[in-house]
Design an enzyme around this catalytic site. Structure first.
Site, PDB file in Angstrom:
ATOM      1  CB  SER A   1       3.266   0.169   5.114  1.00 30.23           C
ATOM      2  OG  SER A   1       4.619   0.028   5.544  1.00 30.23           O
ATOM      3  CG  ASP A   2       5.962   2.050  -0.830  1.00 35.91           C
ATOM      4  OD1 ASP A   2       7.089   1.554  -0.631  1.00 35.91           O
ATOM      5  OD2 ASP A   2       5.656   2.616  -1.890  1.00 35.91           O
ATOM      6  CB  SER A   3       9.621   3.003   2.109  1.00 38.47           C
ATOM      7  OG  SER A   3      10.483   3.723   2.964  1.00 38.47           O
ATOM      8  CB  THR A   4       7.112   3.902   7.324  1.00 45.25           C
ATOM      9  OG1 THR A   4       8.313   3.374   7.919  1.00 45.25           O
ATOM     10  CG2 THR A   4       6.067   2.809   7.198  1.00 45.25           C
TER      11      THR A   4
ATOM     12  CB  VAL B   1      -0.928   0.012   1.231  1.00 46.35           C
ATOM     13  CG1 VAL B   1      -1.796   1.259   1.236  1.00 46.35           C
ATOM     14  CG2 VAL B   1      -1.800  -1.234   1.229  1.00 46.35           C
TER      15      VAL B   1
END
Length: 564
Positions: free
Chosen positions: A282-285, A235
């Site tokens: 998640s994509d990179s936070t 996401v």
């Protein structure tokens, strides 16, 4: 309740029992650790031991390493871990993005340009085999975004193209072939990039589609990926305001969030409407798309609370772990939500058989990478993807006999962040190839002189038989515009001799350069700059092979003058 027997986990009784007993035996601290997929640039045992035994992380992503270094890192990680680890990697275009010397099979857009799902399957099989040889079991691919806006600075050749049905078919083929090699796929970037012209690495970007339009495009792509059995979905930092408003009537504009922290998109849309039962990551936070909408203290636990099961990377290791603990302590993450996320993490591991294997690299890993068969796939993809977008009659094919004197205009800007595109020295190699084919080649050097003092046009028209532009300008994060910047003075290297000297423009990376060179009459897109691509494009230019690629996007950028 999570149905572990249903797709994409499809666990048997023994595997489901392992998930249950492992979860029951975990402390809250161990469960919190499982939520994190961190990153390593090194195979240092001390650091890797800290990630596994100190933090109990659920997964680790490998950055670019030599093959033996990656194998050593995986060995240390899996031997230190109490619970087997997800070993992830960005494998867009090939395992070479992570393993130095592995095969670059071609960008997603090159695969799309072949028009063949067989080629897509072959490419995904090569990527999966090479990754699995060193113990990588989770690929952050395929990129299933739809490249609808030619100004988008990062989707571009990372995508299969602009047609939703073609992207859906490509996603299906890729997911099935990759996962058949024992590597989990991650369809990304939900809820769909490629509409905005801004970079979600730098802000929370916007997918402006209405509900029906989204359903007929990105909805079809994600349904295809889910039906194909993708085990995970990644996401992004992308909002879909119209869908959020439809799912949460009356929601304030300020409360519309990017997918990574939007429960209505993660739960109501992805889980319920699309029926995804797998793991959401998640994509990179570390990307600014999250930082620009929420304080990090709030955002870190909300990623999990909203519906993501794994948290990708950290900005500061100790601080982010503290924020996640705090989120559990103050009820942002409920015990039930924590158990649900960890259950899916463990179920993914069980579905890959990690709990019944040592998960170590193969003893002959190096021999399984960059094989002759893999090279054949890369060469075939390159040959079948080269696209002759438009052609001036009579200019092609080229040869030393027809065009002994060639002027090359090179447009190069450096390597990108998503693979090996834009690699320095690529145009040097192409010039050498022209010289080896018998051409006398000069490279354009901008001269001085403004109005009245510039070199005469006869310096070009009387001394060169052919002009070749070679653009090697790849998309990259943090670069918000991918456009040609012309040389001084006054655009000294623009295609000013098209009416008088046969001119060919070859774009190795960005398929949209016609926007800036609309009156070039012979224009070619290759969607990559690997050695296999250079060999293929020269062969096609010389007439030794046909141009068989079909543009997966509108290379004319919707403009009338680009078709001249």
């Amino acid at each position: 309740m999570i149905d572990l027997t249903a797709a994409p986990f499809s666990l048997g009784a023994d595997d489901a029992a392992w998930v249950s007993s492992t979860l029951t035996g975990m402390s809250d601290e161990q469960k919190l650790g499982q939520l994190f997929c961190l990153i390593t640039y090194t195979n240092d045992p001390g650091y890797l031991n800290y990630l596994t035994r100190g933090l109990h992380v659920g997964g680790v992503m490998l950055r670019t390493m030599e093959i033996d270094e990656a194998a050593a890192a995986v060995t240390t990680l899996q031997q230190c871990a109490d619970v087997p680890l997800l070993i992830s990697a960005n494998l867009e275009g090939g395992a070479d993005q992570t393993l130095i010397g592995a095969t670059h099979v071609g960008s997603n857009m090159a695969l799309g340009a072949t028009g063949s799902t067989d080629r897509i399957r072959e490419a995904a099989e090569v990527i999966g085999r090479e990754a699995r040889a060193v113990g990588i079991n989770w690929a952050f691919t395929p990129v299933s975004d739809i490249d609808l806006n030619f100004r988008n600075p990062i989707t571009n050749t990372r995508t299969f193209g602009a047609d939703a049905q073609a992207v859906a078919a490509a996603t299906t083929a890729y997911v099935e072939a990759l996962q058949a090699q024992g590597v989990a796929a991650s369809v990304k970037h939900f809820p769909g990039d490629g509409v905005d012209e801004r970079d979600q690495h730098l802000l929370a970007s916007v997918n402006t589609m209405g509900v029906d339009e989204w359903e007929a495009s990105f909805g079809e792509v994600y349904r295809a990926g889910i039906e194909a059995g993708t085990k995970t979905v990644m996401v992004g930092h992308i909002m879909v305001p119209e869908y959020s408003r439809a799912l949460r009537p009356g929601i304030a504009d300020a409360d519309i969030m990017p997918g990574i922290v939007a429960p209505e998109l993660l739960n109501d849309l992805l889980r319920e409407r699309l029926g995804f039962n797998g793991l959401i990551v998640s994509d990179s936070t570390t990307m600014a798309g999250m930082a620009t909408v929420l304080p990090r203290r709030d955002a870190v636990p909300r990623v999990i609370a909203a519906g993501c099961d794994m948290f990708l990377f950290t900005k500061n290791l100790e601080e982010d772990f503290a924020f996640m603990r705090e989120g559990l302590a103050n009820g942002v993450i409920t015990p039930q939500r924590l158990d649900e996320a960890v259950t899916r993490i463990l179920a993914l591991k069980a579905s890959l058989g990690l709990h019944t294997s040592d998960n170590l690299p193969l003893a002959d890993a190096a021999e399984r990478i960059a094989t002759a068969d893999a090279a054949r796939v890369a060469e075939t993809v390159a040959a079948e993807s080269i696209t002759l977008v438009k052609e001036e009659p009579g200019v092609l094919p080229i040869s030393a006999e027809r065009y002994p004197r060639v002027m090359v205009y090179d447009l190069e800007q450096g390597e990108n962040d998503f693979g090996n595109g834009g690699k320095a020295g690529t145009i040097d190699r192409f010039v050498t190839m022209l010289e080896e084919a018998g051409h006398q080649v000069d490279r354009f050097v901008p001269g001085g002189g403004w109005e009245g003092l510039a070199a005469p046009t006869s310096d070009i028209t009387e001394n060169y038989d052919l002009i070749v532009y070679v653009a090697n300008m790849a998309t990259k994060s943090n670069q918000t515009v991918v456009r040609i910047e012309w040389a001084s003075p006054m655009g000294a290297n623009v295609p000013a001799y098209v009416p008088t000297v046969p001119t060919v423009f070859v774009s190795l990376e960005n398929p949209y350069h016609l926007l800036d060179v609309p009156r070039v009459r012979t224009y070619i897109n290759t969607y990559g700059s690997s050695p296999a691509v250079l060999d293929a494009v020269l062969a096609a230019l010389q007439g030794a092979t046909e141009f068989t690629g079909t543009s997966p996007v509108d290379a004319f950028c919707g403009r009338w003058d680009t078709r001249l």
